[in-house]
Design a protein around this motif. Structure first.
Motif, PDB file in Angstrom:
ATOM      1  N   GLU A  67       0.818  -1.221   0.000  1.00 33.30           N
ATOM      2  CA  GLU A  67       0.000   0.000   0.000  1.00 33.30           C
ATOM      3  C   GLU A  67       0.851   1.270   0.000  1.00 33.30           C
ATOM      4  OE1 GLU A  67      -2.836   0.543   3.179  1.00 33.30           O
ATOM      5  OE2 GLU A  67      -3.787   2.163   2.062  1.00 33.30           O
ATOM      6  N   ASP A  82      -0.741  -5.046   3.181  1.00 33.66           N
ATOM      7  CA  ASP A  82      -1.278  -3.873   3.869  1.00 33.66           C
ATOM      8  C   ASP A  82      -0.667  -3.888   5.279  1.00 33.66           C
ATOM      9  OD1 ASP A  82      -2.654  -1.831   5.077  1.00 33.66           O
ATOM     10  OD2 ASP A  82      -4.577  -2.337   4.163  1.00 33.66           O
ATOM     11  N   ASP A  85      -4.000  -2.184   8.425  1.00 34.99           N
ATOM     12  CA  ASP A  85      -5.373  -2.065   7.933  1.00 34.99           C
ATOM     13  C   ASP A  85      -6.242  -1.647   9.119  1.00 34.99           C
ATOM     14  OD1 ASP A  85      -7.361  -2.416   5.792  1.00 34.99           O
ATOM     15  OD2 ASP A  85      -8.168  -3.907   7.175  1.00 34.99           O
ATOM     16  N   TRP A 209      -4.734  -4.901  -1.525  1.00 40.29           N
ATOM     17  CA  TRP A 209      -4.054  -5.178  -0.242  1.00 40.29           C
ATOM     18  C   TRP A 209      -5.041  -5.308   0.922  1.00 40.29           C
ATOM     19  CZ3 TRP A 209      -2.229  -1.116  -3.422  1.00 40.29           C
ATOM     20  CH2 TRP A 209      -2.886   0.103  -3.222  1.00 40.29           C
ATOM     21  N   ASP A 210      -6.263  -4.725   0.767  1.00 44.53           N
ATOM     22  CA  ASP A 210      -7.268  -4.873   1.829  1.00 44.53           C
ATOM     23  C   ASP A 210      -7.852  -6.287   1.826  1.00 44.53           C
ATOM     24  OD1 ASP A 210      -7.363  -2.030   2.483  1.00 44.53           O
ATOM     25  OD2 ASP A 210      -8.506  -1.744   0.631  1.00 44.53           O
TER      26      ASP A 210
HETATM   27 CA    CA Z   1      -6.423  -1.234   4.150  1.00 41.03          CA
END
Ligand code: CA
Ligand code: IPD
Ligand code: CA
Length: 256
Positions: A67, A82, A85, A209-210
């Motif tokens: 990210e 990530d 998050d 990436w989430d």
């Molecule tokens: Ca995220």
């Protein structure tokens, strides 16, 4: 695949421990305006470099999509990262955030690791070998209808123009489900669907990436992941929907 998972776990734990330590200093920075924001961006980047260094030590040729630092390298294997998050939670001192790391081979996710350092919960999944929480096998909920379900979601806070569309879906689902949660970490939302803690999850406009690690977690726990139009490929989609296969269909029918 086990070797890749081990490295992903090592990286996620290191970064998670660093995040946890960093929350202790947050108070100092919160006193100044913008101080906390700058501090959190520094923490974000540092957590990412901890992860990337751990990967590079073991797999120096592998490609990275992260990210904060973007995409680098070209290789059959790509790590999707990530480092934090749930930044907004972290910034406000809300103890709900995670590290998410996935490994893709030729574009297909093979390994997913999500680490919640606050609860010391480590979610792992390897394609074909199931999903685990702290080594205990995970299974999605068995709900066959929306009755008594808890759905989790994320609001379209970055793109508030989508609010009417969001509200239409929210209203339709809220009519039949028991309640809705907005906890603030998409990676944990997906991990919690895999764990059967919530029955389903839906959100607009997430990034790879989430969702990369969490989506594998859900499918390895017997769930289904697609978008809100019912397409199984959600990678390039503007929405995501995850639930057990039956509930996934029920939700699609309800919002049609
Ligand atoms: Ca995220
Ligand atoms: C965010 C979280 C949040 C979701 C956002 C994401 P970040 O990730 O997952 O739950 O609603 O859309 O961007 O920015 O905290 O890494
Ligand atoms: Ca992040």
């Amino acid at each position: 695949m086990k070797a890749l998972e081990n490295i992903a776990v090592r990286a996620a734990r290191k970064a998670g421990d660093y995040l946890l330590q960093s929350t202790e200093k947050l108070g100092q920075f919160k006193a100044e305006s913008k101080g906390a924001n700058d501090y959190v961006s520094t923490v974000d980047r540092k957590a990412e470099s901890i992860i990337i260094n751990t990967i590079a030590r073991n797999y120096p040729d592998h490609a990275i999509l992260a990210e904060e630092s973007g995409s680098h390298g070209e290789h059959e294997y790509q790590w999707v990262i990530d480092p934090l998050d749930g930044t907004t939670n972290f910034l406000h001192g809300i103890p709900h955030y995670a590290v998410s790391i996935a490994v893709r081979h030729k574009g297909r996710t093979q390994v997913g690791v999500i680490f919640d350092p606050v609860r010391n919960e480590l979610f792992t999944a390897t394609r074909g070998s199931g999903a685990q929480l702290n080594n205990q096998r995970l299974r999605v909920s068995r709900a066959q209808s929306l009755r008594d379900t808890i759905l989790s979601t994320g609001f379209p806070f970055r793109n508030k123009r989508r609010m009417p569309e969001y509200q239409r879906i929210f209203n339709a689902l809220f009519e039949d489900c028991s309640d809705m949660r907005r906890a603030g970490s998409a990676a944990l939302d997906l991990a919690w669907v895999a764990a059967g803690r919530v029955d389903g999850f839906w959100e607009f406009d997430l990034s790879d990436w989430d969702t990369a690690a969490g989506a594998l977690m859900v499918s390895e726990a017997g769930g289904m992941v697609g978008d809100l139009s019912g397409n199984p490929g959600f990678d390039k989609a503007d929405s995501i929907l995850a639930a057990n296969p039956k509930l996934y269909k029920v939700i699609l029918q309800k919002i049609r």
